[in-house]
Motif scaffolding. Structure first.
Motif, PDB file in Angstrom:
ATOM      1  N   ASN A 146      -8.576  -8.816  -4.988  1.00  0.00           N
ATOM      2  CA  ASN A 146      -9.836 -10.257  -4.862  1.00  0.00           C
ATOM      3  C   ASN A 146     -10.600  -9.315  -4.249  1.00  0.00           C
ATOM      4  OD1 ASN A 146      -9.682 -11.985  -6.598  1.00  0.00           O
ATOM      5  ND2 ASN A 146      -9.081 -13.734  -5.625  1.00  0.00           N
ATOM      6  N   ALA A 147      -9.568  -9.045  -3.323  1.00  0.00           N
ATOM      7  CA  ALA A 147     -10.754  -7.435  -1.750  1.00  0.00           C
ATOM      8  C   ALA A 147     -10.817  -6.258  -2.328  1.00  0.00           C
ATOM      9  CB  ALA A 147     -10.033  -7.551  -0.873  1.00  0.00           C
ATOM     10  N   LEU A 206       1.075  -1.037  -0.119  1.00  0.00           N
ATOM     11  CA  LEU A 206       0.027  -0.218  -0.038  1.00  0.00           C
ATOM     12  C   LEU A 206       1.059   1.681  -0.195  1.00  0.00           C
ATOM     13  CD1 LEU A 206      -3.288  -1.385   2.504  1.00  0.00           C
ATOM     14  CD2 LEU A 206      -3.033  -0.927  -0.289  1.00  0.00           C
ATOM     15  N   GLU A 207       2.140   1.001   0.862  1.00  0.00           N
ATOM     16  CA  GLU A 207       2.805   2.431   1.071  1.00  0.00           C
ATOM     17  C   GLU A 207       3.009   3.087  -0.412  1.00  0.00           C
ATOM     18  OE1 GLU A 207       4.271   4.821   2.824  1.00  0.00           O
ATOM     19  OE2 GLU A 207       2.188   4.067   3.993  1.00  0.00           O
ATOM     20  N   ASP A 245      -7.634   2.820  -0.469  1.00  0.00           N
ATOM     21  CA  ASP A 245      -7.926   4.320   0.676  1.00  0.00           C
ATOM     22  C   ASP A 245      -8.868   3.760   2.007  1.00  0.00           C
ATOM     23  OD1 ASP A 245      -6.915   6.441  -0.829  1.00  0.00           O
ATOM     24  OD2 ASP A 245      -9.215   7.182  -1.160  1.00  0.00           O
ATOM     25  N   LEU A 246      -9.956   3.174   1.992  1.00  0.00           N
ATOM     26  CA  LEU A 246     -10.269   1.894   3.563  1.00  0.00           C
ATOM     27  C   LEU A 246      -9.498   1.358   3.635  1.00  0.00           C
ATOM     28  CD1 LEU A 246     -12.703   1.688   5.180  1.00  0.00           C
ATOM     29  CD2 LEU A 246     -13.534   0.358   3.644  1.00  0.00           C
ATOM     30  N   ALA A 247      -8.642   0.440   2.807  1.00  0.00           N
ATOM     31  CA  ALA A 247      -7.553  -0.283   3.716  1.00  0.00           C
ATOM     32  C   ALA A 247      -6.459  -0.070   4.143  1.00  0.00           C
ATOM     33  CB  ALA A 247      -7.323  -1.203   2.731  1.00  0.00           C
ATOM     34  N   ALA A 248      -6.002   1.640   3.468  1.00  0.00           N
ATOM     35  CA  ALA A 248      -5.419   2.100   3.819  1.00  0.00           C
ATOM     36  C   ALA A 248      -5.148   2.742   5.455  1.00  0.00           C
ATOM     37  CB  ALA A 248      -4.946   3.138   3.607  1.00  0.00           C
ATOM     38  N   LEU A 249      -6.611   3.452   5.269  1.00  0.00           N
ATOM     39  CA  LEU A 249      -7.051   3.695   6.790  1.00  0.00           C
ATOM     40  C   LEU A 249      -7.763   2.600   7.752  1.00  0.00           C
ATOM     41  CD1 LEU A 249      -8.279   5.787   8.304  1.00  0.00           C
ATOM     42  CD2 LEU A 249     -10.858   5.399   7.273  1.00  0.00           C
ATOM     43  N   LEU A 250      -7.827   1.256   7.622  1.00  0.00           N
ATOM     44  CA  LEU A 250      -7.628   0.458   8.320  1.00  0.00           C
ATOM     45  C   LEU A 250      -6.822  -0.176   9.044  1.00  0.00           C
ATOM     46  CD1 LEU A 250     -10.794  -1.415   6.816  1.00  0.00           C
ATOM     47  CD2 LEU A 250     -10.556   0.038   9.277  1.00  0.00           C
TER      48      LEU A 250
END
Length: 96
Positions: free
Chosen positions: A57-58, A5-6, A77-82
């Protein structure tokens, strides 16, 4: 996953090879120019066979295995926030 993600957070499309080299360098504490051989192959294989398809897949990223490219997906963005939530913030959700 955080390292993937980074490297795509700025919205750039990156190659799988470039990404593997960056991660191999970080994991082995070496300069990117020296991230080759077995450490690079191990990261590249893990990315292309497991991590990137799972994140695709996610819908966190978009991995194109034919072009060997990775870019942000619709839930990036949601995954990065979580992933950036602190432990106290997460625990606060479960106190109810």
């Amino acid at each position: 996953m955080i390292q993937i993600l980074e490297h795509v957070k700025n919205g750039n499309t990156v190659s799988t090879r470039w990404l593997a080299r960056q991660i191999a360098a970080i994991e082995n504490g070496i300069a990117v120019e020296h991230a080759s051989g077995e450490p690079y192959k191990n990261v590249y294989n893990a990315l292309s066979q497991s991590h990137l398809p799972t994140l695709t897949n996610a819908e966190v990223i978009v991995y194109d295995p034919q072009r060997q490219t990775v870019e942000k997906g619709s839930f990036f963005d949601l995954a990065a926030l979580l992933l950036n939530l602190s432990k106290p913030a997460i625990e606060a959700f479960y106190r109810k």
